[in-house]
Design a protein around this motif. Structure first.
Motif, mmCIF file in Angstrom:
data_model
loop_
_atom_site.group_PDB
_atom_site.id
_atom_site.type_symbol
_atom_site.label_atom_id
_atom_site.label_comp_id
_atom_site.label_asym_id
_atom_site.label_seq_id
_atom_site.Cartn_x
_atom_site.Cartn_y
_atom_site.Cartn_z
ATOM 1 N N SER A 296 -7.935 7.703 7.117
ATOM 2 C CA SER A 296 -7.183 6.896 8.079
ATOM 3 C C SER A 296 -7.533 5.420 7.947
ATOM 4 O O SER A 296 -6.651 4.557 8.015
ATOM 5 N N LEU A 297 -8.822 5.129 7.743
ATOM 6 C CA LEU A 297 -9.245 3.737 7.619
ATOM 7 C C LEU A 297 -8.668 3.097 6.357
ATOM 8 O O LEU A 297 -8.201 1.944 6.380
ATOM 9 N N ALA A 298 -8.674 3.840 5.254
ATOM 10 C CA ALA A 298 -8.069 3.331 4.022
ATOM 11 C C ALA A 298 -6.574 3.089 4.218
ATOM 12 O O ALA A 298 -6.017 2.101 3.716
ATOM 13 N N MET A 299 -5.909 3.971 4.952
ATOM 14 C CA MET A 299 -4.492 3.803 5.239
ATOM 15 C C MET A 299 -4.249 2.554 6.071
ATOM 16 O O MET A 299 -3.285 1.807 5.840
ATOM 17 N N ILE A 300 -5.102 2.294 7.044
ATOM 18 C CA ILE A 300 -4.949 1.094 7.879
ATOM 19 C C ILE A 300 -5.062 -0.160 7.030
ATOM 20 O O ILE A 300 -4.232 -1.074 7.124
ATOM 21 N N PHE A 301 -6.101 -0.220 6.185
ATOM 22 C CA PHE A 301 -6.255 -1.368 5.283
ATOM 23 C C PHE A 301 -5.027 -1.512 4.382
ATOM 24 O O PHE A 301 -4.498 -2.612 4.182
ATOM 25 N N GLY A 302 -4.584 -0.391 3.810
ATOM 26 C CA GLY A 302 -3.465 -0.421 2.875
ATOM 27 C C GLY A 302 -2.147 -0.801 3.524
ATOM 28 O O GLY A 302 -1.327 -1.501 2.920
ATOM 29 N N LEU A 303 -1.913 -0.346 4.749
ATOM 30 C CA LEU A 303 -0.670 -0.675 5.449
ATOM 31 C C LEU A 303 -0.567 -2.174 5.715
ATOM 32 O O LEU A 303 0.485 -2.781 5.508
ATOM 33 N N LEU A 304 -1.657 -2.755 6.172
ATOM 34 C CA LEU A 304 -1.659 -4.195 6.444
ATOM 35 C C LEU A 304 -1.489 -4.989 5.154
ATOM 36 O O LEU A 304 -0.703 -5.939 5.087
ATOM 37 N N SER A 305 -2.225 -4.587 4.116
ATOM 38 C CA SER A 305 -2.117 -5.270 2.828
ATOM 39 C C SER A 305 -0.736 -5.073 2.217
ATOM 40 O O SER A 305 -0.161 -6.005 1.638
ATOM 41 N N GLY A 306 -0.167 -3.862 2.348
ATOM 42 C CA GLY A 306 1.147 -3.581 1.778
ATOM 43 C C GLY A 306 2.241 -4.399 2.424
ATOM 44 O O GLY A 306 3.140 -4.913 1.737
ATOM 45 N N VAL B 167 3.864 3.410 11.270
ATOM 46 C CA VAL B 167 2.881 4.151 10.478
ATOM 47 C C VAL B 167 1.463 3.745 10.869
ATOM 48 O O VAL B 167 0.536 4.569 10.880
ATOM 49 N N LEU B 168 1.275 2.460 11.216
ATOM 50 C CA LEU B 168 -0.043 1.976 11.607
ATOM 51 C C LEU B 168 -0.529 2.652 12.885
ATOM 52 O O LEU B 168 -1.711 2.996 13.005
ATOM 53 N N ILE B 169 0.371 2.862 13.836
ATOM 54 C CA ILE B 169 -0.003 3.554 15.076
ATOM 55 C C ILE B 169 -0.483 4.975 14.772
ATOM 56 O O ILE B 169 -1.491 5.442 15.320
ATOM 57 N N ALA B 170 0.240 5.653 13.871
ATOM 58 C CA ALA B 170 -0.169 7.016 13.497
ATOM 59 C C ALA B 170 -1.536 7.007 12.826
ATOM 60 O O ALA B 170 -2.389 7.868 13.112
ATOM 61 N N ALA B 171 -1.764 6.036 11.922
ATOM 62 C CA ALA B 171 -3.057 5.956 11.236
ATOM 63 C C ALA B 171 -4.184 5.642 12.212
ATOM 64 O O ALA B 171 -5.291 6.197 12.102
ATOM 65 N N LEU C 170 -12.523 12.023 -2.857
ATOM 66 C CA LEU C 170 -11.158 12.438 -3.185
ATOM 67 C C LEU C 170 -10.180 12.111 -2.062
ATOM 68 O O LEU C 170 -8.997 11.847 -2.322
ATOM 69 N N THR C 171 -10.657 12.113 -0.828
ATOM 70 C CA THR C 171 -9.803 11.717 0.290
ATOM 71 C C THR C 171 -9.375 10.265 0.157
ATOM 72 O O THR C 171 -8.228 9.911 0.462
ATOM 73 N N PHE C 172 -10.281 9.434 -0.318
ATOM 74 C CA PHE C 172 -9.958 8.018 -0.548
ATOM 75 C C PHE C 172 -8.879 7.882 -1.621
ATOM 76 O O PHE C 172 -7.963 7.065 -1.493
ATOM 77 N N ILE C 173 -8.974 8.684 -2.686
ATOM 78 C CA ILE C 173 -7.958 8.635 -3.743
ATOM 79 C C ILE C 173 -6.601 9.059 -3.195
ATOM 80 O O ILE C 173 -5.564 8.468 -3.526
ATOM 81 N N ALA C 174 -6.593 10.080 -2.343
ATOM 82 C CA ALA C 174 -5.340 10.510 -1.724
ATOM 83 C C ALA C 174 -4.741 9.388 -0.887
ATOM 84 O O ALA C 174 -3.522 9.148 -0.909
ATOM 85 N N ALA C 175 -5.598 8.670 -0.148
ATOM 86 C CA ALA C 175 -5.120 7.533 0.646
ATOM 87 C C ALA C 175 -4.588 6.425 -0.255
ATOM 88 O O ALA C 175 -3.569 5.800 0.048
ATOM 89 N N LEU C 176 -5.271 6.194 -1.375
ATOM 90 C CA LEU C 176 -4.851 5.139 -2.300
ATOM 91 C C LEU C 176 -3.472 5.442 -2.885
ATOM 92 O O LEU C 176 -2.616 4.550 -2.995
ATOM 93 N N LEU C 177 -3.239 6.692 -3.266
ATOM 94 C CA LEU C 177 -1.929 7.073 -3.797
ATOM 95 C C LEU C 177 -0.852 6.968 -2.720
ATOM 96 O O LEU C 177 0.288 6.568 -3.004
ATOM 97 N N THR C 178 -1.195 7.311 -1.489
ATOM 98 C CA THR C 178 -0.245 7.158 -0.382
ATOM 99 C C THR C 178 0.094 5.697 -0.155
ATOM 100 O O THR C 178 1.259 5.341 0.084
ATOM 101 N N ILE C 179 -0.918 4.834 -0.235
ATOM 102 C CA ILE C 179 -0.712 3.397 -0.059
ATOM 103 C C ILE C 179 0.199 2.849 -1.152
ATOM 104 O O ILE C 179 1.093 2.029 -0.896
ATOM 105 N N ILE C 180 -0.025 3.302 -2.385
ATOM 106 C CA ILE C 180 0.820 2.858 -3.497
ATOM 107 C C ILE C 180 2.281 3.215 -3.236
ATOM 108 O O ILE C 180 3.186 2.398 -3.418
#
Length: 307
Positions: free
Chosen positions: A264-274, A245-249, A184-194
């Motif tokens: 945090s790792l999902a956020m890092i991947f998502g920030l770079l991809s976004g 945001v990447l520094i915070a993640a 569920l933490t991954f889903i929360a990160a995914l929605l944040t990335i979106i």
């Protein structure tokens, strides 16, 4: 007058499209072969969080304790400031007797100052959580399409949702390749990335729309210049926001507890991809869609010749 760029993004759009297609195909292949490493949240199982009250936990000893109950190769994570907390994840629902025997073994090894937290997910609840997570991502995507269509136009909505799905799929693919746990933490990160990805994309779209109001677009080159100009006008903002945001993640990943490391790792991947998709994918997709309408407006009218 043509706008001078240090790098012509539109000119190299095919390279970026090719890179995204390759990443997507690799992701599809890894998902087909390996699937996702679902956590206890999405499959039946039990998670035990045990704290020893300051005593350092030996992972080998924990493996021995779990082995005595009849489980081998169980994911075990030791954490805490003093390495006095261990998280044990079981792929099946433990009985009360099994939980009690594990707790008793820890008390024998580390004394009576043991605290235990048990989280159990049965099969039906796991399915319900998975379905609700899918609906959450779907609802967020549909809501974004509707908003962008109303606020801008349908071409912006299509380009934005393609970039959004591109980011989400890259994160999912990386978690599949690296065999990281999806919970569920991954889903929360995914929605944040979106949310982050579409926000960055809309900033560029808004600048494109603003520049369109004062531009005289006659050819594809005029439209390409406008898109390049809009991207570079917002480039500093996009990069600064991403880095902040990447520094915070990164700080959360390095200094945070094990409970939020995957987030945090999902956020890092998502920030770079976004950042990549907002700059190199979304705007160029809109350009291609807009160019078709530009061509349809310039169709020659039929001329009747009198004899």
């Amino acid at each position: 007058m043509r706008y001078n760029f240090s790098f012509d993004i539109v000119k190299h759009r095919k390279k970026f499209f090719t890179l995204s297609i390759v990443i997507t195909l690799v992701g599809i292949l890894t998902l087909a072969l390996f699937g996702l490493n679902y956590g206890v949240d999405f499959k039946a199982g039990t998670t035990l969080d045990i704290t020893t009250g300051g005593q350092a936990i030996d992972k080998a000893k924990v493996e021995q304790i779990v082995g005595e109950v009849g489980f081998e190769d169980i994911p075990i994570t030791v954490g805490g400031e003093l390495n006095d907390r261990v998280t044990i994840r079981f792929d099946k629902v433990l009985t009360a007797e099994q939980v009690n025997s594990i707790e008793a073994a820890f008390k024998t090894a580390y004394g009576d100052n043991i605290s235990k937290e048990e989280n159990t997910v049965d099969t039906e609840l796991a399915k319900e959580l998975a379905i609700k997570a899918f609906y959450a991502v779907l609802a967020a995507s549909v809501g974004i399409i509707i908003y962008v269509s109303i606020r801008f136009e349908w071409r912006f909505a299509i380009a934005g949702i393609v970039a959004l799905l591109h980011d989400a799929f890259i994160v999912i693919s990386l978690f599949s390749i690296l065999r990281l746990e999806v919970n569920l933490t991954f889903i929360a990160a995914l929605l944040t990335i979106i949310g982050y990805s579409i926000n960055d994309t809309i900033v560029i779209f808004d600048r494109i729309r603003e520049n369109l109001r004062f531009a005289r677009i006659k050819t594809f080159d005029d439209l390409a210049d406008l898109v390049n100009k809009s991207i570079w006008q917002t480039m500093t903002r996009s990069i600064n926001t991403m880095i902040t945001v990447l520094i915070a993640a990164l700080c959360l990943y390095i200094l945070g507890s094990t409970a939020i490391q995957l987030f945090s790792l999902a956020m890092i991947f998502g920030l770079l991809s976004g950042a990549y998709s907002s700059i190199f994918i979304a705007s160029t997709i809109w350009l291609l869609l807009k160019n078709k309408s530009l061509g349809s407006k310039k169709r020659p009218t039929a001329v009747t010749v009198k004899e």
